[in-house]
Design a protein around this motif. Structure first.
Motif, mmCIF file in Angstrom:
data_model
loop_
_atom_site.group_PDB
_atom_site.id
_atom_site.type_symbol
_atom_site.label_atom_id
_atom_site.label_comp_id
_atom_site.label_asym_id
_atom_site.label_seq_id
_atom_site.Cartn_x
_atom_site.Cartn_y
_atom_site.Cartn_z
ATOM 1 N N ARG A 108 -54.463 -170.567 15.370
ATOM 2 C CA ARG A 108 -55.858 -170.124 15.379
ATOM 3 C C ARG A 108 -56.602 -170.663 14.157
ATOM 4 N N GLU A 167 -55.107 -172.261 25.999
ATOM 5 C CA GLU A 167 -56.259 -171.589 25.414
ATOM 6 C C GLU A 167 -56.391 -170.165 25.943
ATOM 7 N N GLU A 216 -56.044 -166.270 24.165
ATOM 8 C CA GLU A 216 -57.015 -165.205 24.375
ATOM 9 C C GLU A 216 -56.340 -163.925 24.834
#
Length: 250
Positions: A162, A95, A99
């Protein structure tokens, strides 16, 4: 021609007016012209090599051609490669990797990855220029063509990581056109063999297997791919193609 125009303005920075009122269907179908965009880019690079080599030594010629490719593409694929390296080499949870990749700032891993990539690609171009044979120069013509076909492996066969993004719609709306992808691949394989013989086949195979391995590993890690990883796949495809073909060039 409109779909080729859309593909050119998306994948390159060739000064063309931006197409207006582009629908999602048109944008998706424009991907069928990506190898043709690669032919245009490769043709400019090949012509530049042919014109420059009689006047400049291999080191200067290779540097100018590498810079020219970055100008033609606007560095958009290299930007995706750097963002991908920032995330993948960060040793963070998946995760957090996603980012980091979304951050537009380039970190240390992205910068180091770009330096290593450009150094290796520049060295290969220098050696090809030193050989100076027609086959060696044809590698530069085929390199962008094949890369802009091979990266579509990630679009067609791997999920998007995504919830939102340009690449997500691109991935989902591409599912019904796989036959075009396979047809183009067969045609490219035949053309590569015709012009480059076994060196071209070796480059084609290494690039295909290399991107398959890369996309499999990254998709398993992140739960899918992203637009940055598509760009990274184009850059890696070009490098793998040159690495595979070089030992067999005559």
């Amino acid at each position: 021609m409109r779909k080729l125009w859309i593909a050119l303005t998306f994948l390159t920075r060739i000064p063309l007016p931006q197409p207006t009122n582009v629908t999602s269907e048109e944008f998706t179908l424009s991907q069928h012209y990506y190898p043709l965009v690669g032919l245009i880019v490769g043709g400019v690079l090949w012509a530049s090599l042919t014109l420059l080599l009689p006047f400049y030594p291999p080191l200067i010629t290779a540097a100018l051609v590498l810079i020219l490719e970055l100008i033609l593409t606007g560095g958009i694929h290299l930007d995706g490669f750097m963002d991908s390296m920032d995330g993948l080499l960060s040793a963070r949870p998946p995760e957090r990797m996603l980012e980091i990749m979304k951050d537009s700032h380039v970190g240390a891993f992205g910068a180091l990855g770009a330096i290593a990539y450009l150094l290796l690609k520049f060295t290969l171009l220098v050696e090809l220029c030193s050989l100076g044979s027609a086959s060696a120069l044809f590698l530069v013509l085929f390199m962008p063509i094949i890369a802009r076909w091979i990266f579509l492996i990630g679009v067609y066969f791997f999920p998007y990581a995504r919830e939102k993004g340009l690449g997500k719609g691109f991935h989902e709306s591409s599912r019904n056109t796989k036959w075009v992808f396979f047809g183009q691949g067969l045609l490219l394989l035949l053309l590569t063999y015709y012009f480059l013989h076994w060196s071209g086949i070796a480059g084609f195979v290494l690039a295909t297997l290399g991107i398959l391995f890369f996309t499999c590993k990254v998709s398993r890690l992140l739960g899918g791919l992203t637009g940055d990883l598509y760009g990274a796949s184009i850059e890696l495809s070009e490098l793998f193609f040159l690495l595979g073909a070089f030992p067999f060039i005559t």
